[in-house]
Design an enzyme around this catalytic site. Sequence first.
Site, PDB file in Angstrom:
ATOM      1  CG  ASN A 203      56.771  53.793 -13.903  1.00 41.72           C
ATOM      2  OD1 ASN A 203      57.264  54.647 -14.621  1.00 41.72           O
ATOM      3  ND2 ASN A 203      57.355  52.610 -13.712  1.00 41.72           N
ATOM      4  CE  LYS A 282      37.731  48.484 -24.827  1.00 40.45           C
ATOM      5  NZ  LYS A 282      36.976  49.593 -25.422  1.00 40.45           N
TER       6      LYS A 282
END
Length: 397
Positions: A203, A282
């Site tokens: 955030n 990934k």
Amino acid sequence: MKKNIVVCVTGGIAAYKAADLVSKLSKAHNVRVLMTRDAVKFVGSETFKILSKNNVYTDVFNDEAKPMHIEIAKWADIFVVVPASANTIAKLASGICDDMVTLAFLASKAKKLVVPAMNTAMLENLATQDNIQTLKDRGIDILDSDSGLLACGDVGKGKMPDPDRIIDRIDYLLSEKDLKRYKILVTAGHTVEAIDPVRYISNRSTGKMGYQIALKAYNRGANVTLIIGPNDLDIKDPFNIINVVSSKDMYEAVNKEFEGADALIMAAAPADFTPAEYSPEKIKKDDSDNHDIKIKKTDDIIKSLKDKKDDKVVIGFAAESENVIANAKKKLSSKGADMIVANDITLKGSGFKSDENKVSFVYKNKNATSFDLMKKSELADIILDNLAVLLKDRKKN
């Protein structure tokens, strides 16, 4: 509360930085400026007169009917010598009084802060170091110089610290030590929940609010531990700092440190969700439209402390986008906190990434209190004022 601050500017290229310091101090305090004759050659006295909104004294002999070095010495709550040249430091250590700065400094019983700034070789010279030690032995506070590229082209120690760092030290020296007996745990910033080695959930919390609370608590004498997530803050403070990355890291650190604390101020915004599974490789972007990432709730840190709370004080934060007070009251009850600091994250200029905040305090047994938009540094002191009351009440009971 406004304080009376005397800024003594001495001869050195860093004198121009003192103008910024005076400008910032004058917004919150009463400031008067004294200058040595050499200082005026670097920055004109008129600059400081405008910034401080007071007459600037550069000479003992002036048009005043009374001895101003005595008048100012009695007026001051603190003397700040910045930048402090090797010459002025030598005079102060030896008790030589041949200018307005040294006369007023010697005549004053106020708190004193000296901020050396000069060429590295001059600073490291044994004579200068002996003089600095003499001032320390007399109870005068010395703020160490920074290192870096100096005006002369040399690289080393001797740079004047950033004005904000000097203001923090002034704040520490002038603050009432009303939290001296307490160990206060503060959390700050966001956490990072890794999806794979590249991507993560997080955030926008910067940690500014929690850091200001930790700094102000330290200034007020508390034994402070700051648990903080990844951040870009320039933290150089002497209190204990624990760096964490994930919500789990913060959960474990808070639970460990909470046992010996008198209070917890949970200003951090740890992630509410984390990936259900972490991919060690990934995740590739291909032609498939199916890239769902399963998430799960993170452990609620404050709620996990309910059974450990005993007589400790817990203050939580609530970042809300609607029904701010109502949602904060629900959190107050469900988390077992003593107070919630609630802010509306939809308000422009408030909350994440901002230096300001507009909040309401929600309590257990009285109506909520709302505040206008203010600097986070000012809000930090108001939060700590409430904490001090809660701690005293808890002690009585």
